[in-house]
Enzyme design. Sequence first.
Site, PDB file in Angstrom:
ATOM      1  N   TYR A 109      37.717 -23.155 -13.543  1.00 49.14           N
ATOM      2  CA  TYR A 109      37.897 -24.423 -12.835  1.00 49.14           C
ATOM      3  C   TYR A 109      38.829 -25.373 -13.596  1.00 49.14           C
ATOM      4  CZ  TYR A 109      34.399 -23.440  -9.230  1.00 49.14           C
ATOM      5  OH  TYR A 109      33.721 -22.933  -8.149  1.00 49.14           O
ATOM      6  N   PHE A 111      33.603 -34.886 -11.697  1.00 48.82           N
ATOM      7  CA  PHE A 111      32.495 -33.941 -11.489  1.00 48.82           C
ATOM      8  C   PHE A 111      32.638 -32.673 -12.328  1.00 48.82           C
ATOM      9  CE2 PHE A 111      35.649 -33.174  -8.095  1.00 48.82           C
ATOM     10  CZ  PHE A 111      35.897 -31.812  -8.267  1.00 48.82           C
ATOM     11  N   ARG A 138      38.568 -18.859   3.855  1.00 44.66           N
ATOM     12  CA  ARG A 138      38.475 -20.322   3.713  1.00 44.66           C
ATOM     13  C   ARG A 138      37.979 -20.950   5.012  1.00 44.66           C
ATOM     14  NH1 ARG A 138      38.426 -22.820  -1.125  1.00 44.66           N
ATOM     15  NH2 ARG A 138      38.938 -24.672   0.085  1.00 44.66           N
ATOM     16  N   THR A 198      34.228 -28.219   1.790  1.00 46.60           N
ATOM     17  CA  THR A 198      33.545 -28.310   0.491  1.00 46.60           C
ATOM     18  C   THR A 198      32.195 -29.012   0.630  1.00 46.60           C
ATOM     19  OG1 THR A 198      35.733 -28.521  -0.518  1.00 46.60           O
ATOM     20  CG2 THR A 198      33.838 -29.090  -1.892  1.00 46.60           C
ATOM     21  N   ARG A 231      28.916 -22.719   4.475  1.00 49.39           N
ATOM     22  CA  ARG A 231      28.427 -23.926   3.802  1.00 49.39           C
ATOM     23  C   ARG A 231      27.549 -24.763   4.721  1.00 49.39           C
ATOM     24  NH1 ARG A 231      33.999 -24.934   0.422  1.00 49.39           N
ATOM     25  NH2 ARG A 231      33.312 -24.011  -1.555  1.00 49.39           N
ATOM     26  N   ASN A 233      27.242 -25.757  -3.224  1.00 48.75           N
ATOM     27  CA  ASN A 233      27.704 -25.466  -1.866  1.00 48.75           C
ATOM     28  C   ASN A 233      27.849 -23.966  -1.571  1.00 48.75           C
ATOM     29  OD1 ASN A 233      29.953 -25.033  -3.388  1.00 48.75           O
ATOM     30  ND2 ASN A 233      31.276 -26.466  -2.297  1.00 48.75           N
ATOM     31  N   HIS A 259      32.168 -19.934  -3.339  1.00 47.51           N
ATOM     32  CA  HIS A 259      33.558 -20.223  -3.720  1.00 47.51           C
ATOM     33  C   HIS A 259      34.440 -19.221  -2.995  1.00 47.51           C
ATOM     34  CE1 HIS A 259      37.219 -20.590  -6.136  1.00 47.51           C
ATOM     35  NE2 HIS A 259      37.241 -19.276  -6.104  1.00 47.51           N
ATOM     36  N   GLU A 285      42.295 -14.598  -9.583  1.00 44.33           N
ATOM     37  CA  GLU A 285      40.837 -14.582  -9.708  1.00 44.33           C
ATOM     38  C   GLU A 285      40.274 -13.153  -9.643  1.00 44.33           C
ATOM     39  OE1 GLU A 285      39.230 -17.404  -6.875  1.00 44.33           O
ATOM     40  OE2 GLU A 285      40.535 -19.000  -7.633  1.00 44.33           O
TER      41      GLU A 285
HETATM   42  P1  GDP Z   1      36.511 -25.773  -2.747  1.00 46.41           P
HETATM   43  O1  GDP Z   1      37.874 -25.128  -2.854  1.00 46.41           O
HETATM   44  O2  GDP Z   1      36.119 -26.088  -1.315  1.00 46.41           O
HETATM   45  O3  GDP Z   1      35.435 -24.998  -3.468  1.00 46.41           O
HETATM   46  O4  GDP Z   1      36.590 -27.214  -3.432  1.00 46.41           O
HETATM   47  P2  GDP Z   1      37.350 -27.750  -4.747  1.00 46.41           P
HETATM   48  O5  GDP Z   1      38.303 -26.727  -5.296  1.00 46.41           O
HETATM   49  O6  GDP Z   1      37.894 -29.098  -4.414  1.00 46.41           O
HETATM   50  O7  GDP Z   1      36.162 -27.994  -5.796  1.00 46.41           O
HETATM   51  C1  GDP Z   1      35.609 -26.917  -6.517  1.00 46.41           C
HETATM   52  C2  GDP Z   1      34.104 -27.066  -6.538  1.00 46.41           C
HETATM   53  O8  GDP Z   1      33.752 -28.267  -7.246  1.00 46.41           O
HETATM   54  C3  GDP Z   1      33.451 -27.250  -5.162  1.00 46.41           C
HETATM   55  O9  GDP Z   1      33.233 -26.049  -4.468  1.00 46.41           O
HETATM   56  C4  GDP Z   1      32.150 -27.940  -5.536  1.00 46.41           C
HETATM   57  O10 GDP Z   1      31.170 -26.999  -6.064  1.00 46.41           O
HETATM   58  C5  GDP Z   1      32.601 -28.859  -6.668  1.00 46.41           C
HETATM   59  N1  GDP Z   1      32.989 -30.201  -6.167  1.00 46.41           N
HETATM   60  C6  GDP Z   1      34.098 -30.528  -5.455  1.00 46.41           C
HETATM   61  N2  GDP Z   1      34.124 -31.836  -5.183  1.00 46.41           N
HETATM   62  C7  GDP Z   1      33.018 -32.362  -5.765  1.00 46.41           C
HETATM   63  C8  GDP Z   1      32.495 -33.702  -5.845  1.00 46.41           C
HETATM   64  O11 GDP Z   1      33.062 -34.663  -5.323  1.00 46.41           O
HETATM   65  N3  GDP Z   1      31.318 -33.851  -6.529  1.00 46.41           N
HETATM   66  C9  GDP Z   1      30.665 -32.801  -7.121  1.00 46.41           C
HETATM   67  N4  GDP Z   1      29.515 -33.049  -7.781  1.00 46.41           N
HETATM   68  N5  GDP Z   1      31.130 -31.531  -7.060  1.00 46.41           N
HETATM   69  C10 GDP Z   1      32.287 -31.324  -6.375  1.00 46.41           C
END
Ligand code: GDP
Length: 138
Positions: A48, A56, A84, A90, A101, A111, A114, A125
Site C-alpha cells: 500500500y 488512514f 473492479r 471502496t 462490498r 471492506n 482488494h 501484484e
Molecule cells: P480501493 O482501490 O477501492 O481498495 O481503495 P483505495 O486504493 O483508495 O484504498 C485502499 C484501501 O484503504 C481501501 O480498500 C480501504 O481498505 C482503505 N481505505 C481507503 N480509504 C479509506 C479511508 O478514508 N479511511 C480508512 N480508514 N480506510 C480507507
Amino acid sequence: MLTLAIIKPDAIQAGNAGKILAFLEGQGFKLRAARLVRLTQTQAETFYAVHRERPFFRSLVTFMTSGRGLVLALERDDAVSYLREIIGATDPAEATPGTVRKLYAQSKERNAIHAADSPENAAREVAFFFPEGELAGL
Ligand code: GDP
C-alpha cells in the site's frame, strides 16, 4: 487476462471467504492461484506504499496485518476492469447493490476485498504474491 484480488482479513474472520470466491467464480473468473497469507508489516507497507501519506495508512496496515487474507490470481476476459466493477465502491455505503462490498464489507476500511486497479498494478501484484508463477506461466 489475469488480475489480483485479496479477500481481506475481515471477510475471512466473518466466514465469508467461500461465499465471495463462489460469487467471483459465478461471474466467470477462473482461479489460477491462491494463497492464505498473513502479511508482515513490511509487506503491507510495501503493498500500500501509494497511500503512505494518507491519514488512514497506519490503520490500514494494522488491519491488513491483523489476520490472514486469501490472495487470488483470477483470469477472465477484461479481468481488471470487470473485477473492479463487481467489487463495488471502496465505501460500502456508496457501493452498488449486489457488489461484493455492498454484500460483505463492514466499513470503508474493513471492506472485504482488494482488487488491482490497472493492468500494470495487476501484473505487479501477481508477481508480488506469486513470484514462482512466472515459471508456471501465470
Ligand atoms: P480501493 O482501490 O477501492 O481498495 O481503495 P483505495 O486504493 O483508495 O484504498 C485502499 C484501501 O484503504 C481501501 O480498500 C480501504 O481498505 C482503505 N481505505 C481507503 N480509504 C479509506 C479511508 O478514508 N479511511 C480508512 N480508514 N480506510 C480507507
